[in-house]
Design an enzyme around this catalytic site. Sequence first.
Site, PDB file in Angstrom:
ATOM      1  N   TYR A  56       0.830  -1.203   0.000  1.00  0.00           N
ATOM      2  CA  TYR A  56       0.000   0.000   0.000  1.00  0.00           C
ATOM      3  C   TYR A  56       0.860   1.247   0.000  1.00  0.00           C
ATOM      4  CZ  TYR A  56       0.753  -0.804   5.049  1.00  0.00           C
ATOM      5  OH  TYR A  56       1.308  -1.081   6.278  1.00  0.00           O
ATOM      6  N   ASP A  58       1.387   4.490   1.822  1.00  0.00           N
ATOM      7  CA  ASP A  58       1.082   4.962   3.167  1.00  0.00           C
ATOM      8  C   ASP A  58       1.082   6.494   3.218  1.00  0.00           C
ATOM      9  OD1 ASP A  58       0.443   4.557   5.827  1.00  0.00           O
ATOM     10  OD2 ASP A  58       2.513   4.498   6.489  1.00  0.00           O
ATOM     11  N   THR A  67       3.913  -7.815   6.060  1.00  0.00           N
ATOM     12  CA  THR A  67       4.004  -9.262   5.856  1.00  0.00           C
ATOM     13  C   THR A  67       2.721  -9.946   6.298  1.00  0.00           C
ATOM     14  OG1 THR A  67       4.832  -9.773   8.082  1.00  0.00           O
ATOM     15  CG2 THR A  67       6.467  -9.164   6.400  1.00  0.00           C
TER      16      THR A  67
END
Length: 478
Positions: A56, A58, A67
């Site tokens: 993603y 951020d 993870t």
Amino acid sequence: MRVYGLETEYGLVARVREGAAIRRLSADDAAQRLFAPLAREHRSTNVFLRNGGRVYLDVGSHPEYATPECRTPADLVVAERAGDEVMAGLVERAVAAERAEGRETAFVLLKNNIDPYGNTYGSHENYLVGRDADPDALAAWLVGFLVSRQLIAGAGRWRRGVFTLSQRCDALAEVVSNQTTRSRPLINTRDEPHADPRVHRRLHVISGDSNCSDRASLLKVAAAELVLRLAESGRPAPPAPVDPLAALRAWGRDPGAGVRLADGTQASAWEVQERYCTLAREVAEPAAWQPWRDTLDALTRGDAPPAAEWAVKKRLIEAHRDRHGLADADPRLDALDLRWHELGTLPDGRPRGLARLLEARGALPRVSRPDAVAAALREPPSPTRARVRGRLVAAAQDAGRDVAADWASFVVHDLPDHPGGRRPADVALRLDDPFAADSPEADALVARMAVEPRLSVVGGFVPPPLRGEDGVARPSRG
């Protein structure tokens, strides 16, 4: 029994060639171009993957990878390396996409925690603990350990002639806080277990460095696990520094510096780590604490053990400085520090970064097997609920489903409200048990996604009629 997770924010620099000139892109523009292929494919820059992990964009335009849940620190290292591969793959796709649009854009992806201008980005460790765990007891055990842990697992930083063991020792502002951006604490107390809150807590440690050394990453988490066992055993915690943040900064520059502890004595980072390592023998077998012991012994001898990434990096930079007769503050040494953290490969297949280059030459031992990392790109390395999530994500992508995923839930928006039905309904599945690697309910949902029609909501939002300047409604042309 515990699960672990790691969130890594990556540094990113991008430059585009415009005729004979080269222009550096802003952080936001670089990140948007990096994620453009992913956004076109998934209509989002926040995507759960088939391996159970999440990639993603951020806050602050940082590429980030989380993870999947892992059962052991060793599995976490494999999952972390798979995340590095995912991000390097994004760079390759972005370069190709830019080229297809007639632009020559180069990206530099860094696995570090601070840029040359002092902007920081994090590495967040997650440890599942019981709901009955006393947060005060956890903090009492962890604070002294975390501020001295840079001795065994810091990534090191050379900047303008000053070397620190940790990338983040000067950036942290609080000991414990529920914030992660406005105030950067050692331990984040925000209560988001991403699991059944009646059973679990998630300990969120945001003070560690992103490691390019497998051994450092493994020891960072494995030693923290042993300290958590000590905290959960009910034993009294050893005395912590009176001023933990001052200790963090002092030990970042000199791990042998004496720092005042709560019992009135003074201790160095070496002595604090020695104390914790000795205590760990009470709750674990030698195989668990021996790498910690070996690292401390090697540092005492003046060696540069692979788990102490800072020591290997420092030795390399000093050798380069001495070989070329450079001053400590020479900016070329700062550039060498950054090159340590670079990910990806050159056109000839060689690693771009110095850490990965040393690893390829056998000078920086690797823990994660390449075949295990390759497998972790497709499925999680541990039998946790990440396997269930990964199967759901794969089934949804294969069938082109409209879904929403989170760590503890999965929702399909376009299934019929019942078999053979014609009205769409949200079909939701809770994933509250992080240890549940199998789910009959998930199996049934996977089967439904494969064979049932995709339905969409009919109707929905109707825009209001347009009004002219006279306030009279006009028909919409939408």
